[in-house]
Design an enzyme around this catalytic site. Sequence first.
Site, PDB file in Angstrom:
ATOM      1  N   LYS A   8      18.627  58.828  40.958  1.00 40.52           N
ATOM      2  CA  LYS A   8      17.614  59.647  40.296  1.00 40.52           C
ATOM      3  C   LYS A   8      17.998  61.123  40.362  1.00 40.52           C
ATOM      4  O   LYS A   8      18.540  61.585  41.377  1.00 40.52           O
ATOM      5  CB  LYS A   8      16.269  59.402  40.977  1.00 40.52           C
TER       6      LYS A   8
ATOM      7  N   SER B 175       7.676  59.299  38.314  1.00 41.57           N
ATOM      8  CA  SER B 175       8.769  60.185  37.943  1.00 41.57           C
ATOM      9  C   SER B 175      10.128  59.491  37.914  1.00 41.57           C
ATOM     10  O   SER B 175      11.118  60.098  37.518  1.00 41.57           O
ATOM     11  CB  SER B 175       8.815  61.352  38.930  1.00 41.57           C
TER      12      SER B 175
ATOM     13  N   SER C  56       5.553  56.943  41.887  1.00 39.59           N
ATOM     14  CA  SER C  56       6.678  57.190  40.983  1.00 39.59           C
ATOM     15  C   SER C  56       7.723  56.092  40.907  1.00 39.59           C
ATOM     16  O   SER C  56       8.606  56.144  40.060  1.00 39.59           O
ATOM     17  CB  SER C  56       7.373  58.505  41.372  1.00 39.59           C
TER      18      SER C  56
END
Length: 476
Positions: free
Chosen positions: A83, A158, A182
Site C-alpha cells: 500500500k 483506504s 480500511s
Amino acid sequence: MTQLHDLTVLRLAEAIRSREVSPVEATDHYLDRIDRLNDQVGAYVTVTPEIARAQAAAAEKAVLDAADPAALPPLLGVPVPIKDLNMVKDVRVTLGSEVYAGLTGFVDDNVVVLLREAGSVLLGKTNTPEFGLPCYTENGVSAPARTPWDLARSAGGSSGGAAAAVAAGLAPAAQGSDGGGSIRIPSSVCGLFGIKPTRGRVSSGPIVPDLFGLSTNGPIARTVRDAALLLDVMAASFPGDLYLAPPLAPGETFLGHAERRPDRMRIARSAVPFVPDAVVHPDCLAAYEEASELLESLGHEVVDLPLTLGDDLVPQFEKLWAAMATRTPVDPAQEGKLQPLTRWLRETGAGTSASELLDALTAFQSALRAVLPGLNEFDAILHPTLAQPPAEIGHFHGCEPAENFRRQTMFTPFTSVYNVSGQPAVNVPLHWTDGGLPIGVMLAGRVGGEGDLIALSAQLEEARPWIGRTPPIWER
C-alpha cells in the site's frame, strides 16, 4: 483454461516450490495484466517492473538451487504489492497526496521487511486516498480505485487500490492497513476476505507511530487460507512498538487455524449502527440475516447483542481522527495542494487541545472497560460490514468536507469501534446483490482471537465458497 491469476497464494507458492511454475513467469503474467487493466481499476499508483523481475529471478534461482524445497520461504516468488501509505526503500511513495508526489522511500516499513524475508515479489505500490483518511480512494495523484464488480463504483478505502488489485486479478493477495475500517471496507465492496488484526499483532514501525493504536497492517486476499498465511508472515513485533498482541500458543499458526474446524461457538449479532441516524440498506441487512442463518445451520448459537456503546462516543472518535490527520508533516507553503477534506480535518485537529484529546481517549477507555467483559462472553460478534452497497465514484469526494465526512460515517457505522477497542475483525464475502455487487459481513472477536475468527471464516467459506465468483474483468 486455468490462468496463473486463478491460482490462490497457497497454490501458486506450492507450484513455484515444485518447479511447476516459474516465479519469472508468474511475475510477467501479473505485470502484463497490470499494464493492460490497471487504468480501468486504478489499483496501482506506482508499478515496479525492474524490482519485480529481479526479485523473481532471484526466487527462481533459489528454487533451482534448493536441496529441500519445503524449507524455502513461504511466499517465495509470490507477488504481493504494498500500500502506498507504507514505505519501501528507494521506491516512490506518495501517501496519496500531491504534496508527496516526488518522495522516494528512505527505509523499509517493518511489514515490508517481513514480506520480503518471506520471499514475496514487489509488483508496485497500491492506490490510497490522501494520508489514508477517507473510506474511498480518490486523490490528486492517480485515477480513482474502482471495484472491478462495477467500474462506476468505488473500491473503498483506504486500502482501495490493494483490494482492486486482488479482485481484478492484478495481484494474488495484497498488504493493506486499517485505522477505521480500511481493510474491511474495500474487502466488502470488492468481494474479498480481509483481516484487521488485534492491536499490536503487526508492527507499524519504524516511521508511523502507534500512539492511539487505531491503525494496523493486515492482509487482503481471495481466500481465508491465503489471508491466514499472509498474517503469519506479517505478525511480528519490533523494538519500540507500543502495543503487543497476546501470542499464539506454541506451535500454532493462523494458517493452522484456517485448516481446523471450529468447536460450537456462541456468536452475538447486531445490525444497530454505532452512528446515530445511519440507516442500513436492505441488501446489507439481507447479507447479515443470511450469515446468521448460515452460522446457525453450522451448529453455532447466534443471539442478539444488546447495544453496548452509545453514540456519544462518535464525536470522540472524530476528535481522534482529526488529530491523526495532523500527524503527517506538510510544508505550510504546500497546504493548498491538499484535498479539501484533508485540510478540513487538519484544521479541526489543530484546534483540538491536548486536554480535549486526552478526554476523548479517556472516554473510550472508560466505555471499553465497561463493555469488554460482556463482549468477551461471546466467541464472535456479527455485524454488516457496511451500511450501504458500494458507493458510486464521487459520492463522497464531490461534497463539501463536512458533508463528505458525514456521508462517510453513514456508510461505515460499524467498523471503527473495533479499531478503538483493538479487537480483531474480518470481512467475509458471503453475499452478492441481484445486480452483482458484493456485500460483506463483519465478524469481530476477542483481543488476540484472530485464530477463532479465521477458523470460523474458513468454515463459512467451505459451506458457501466464493472463490469461483469473479468480476467480468477477470477474464480479460
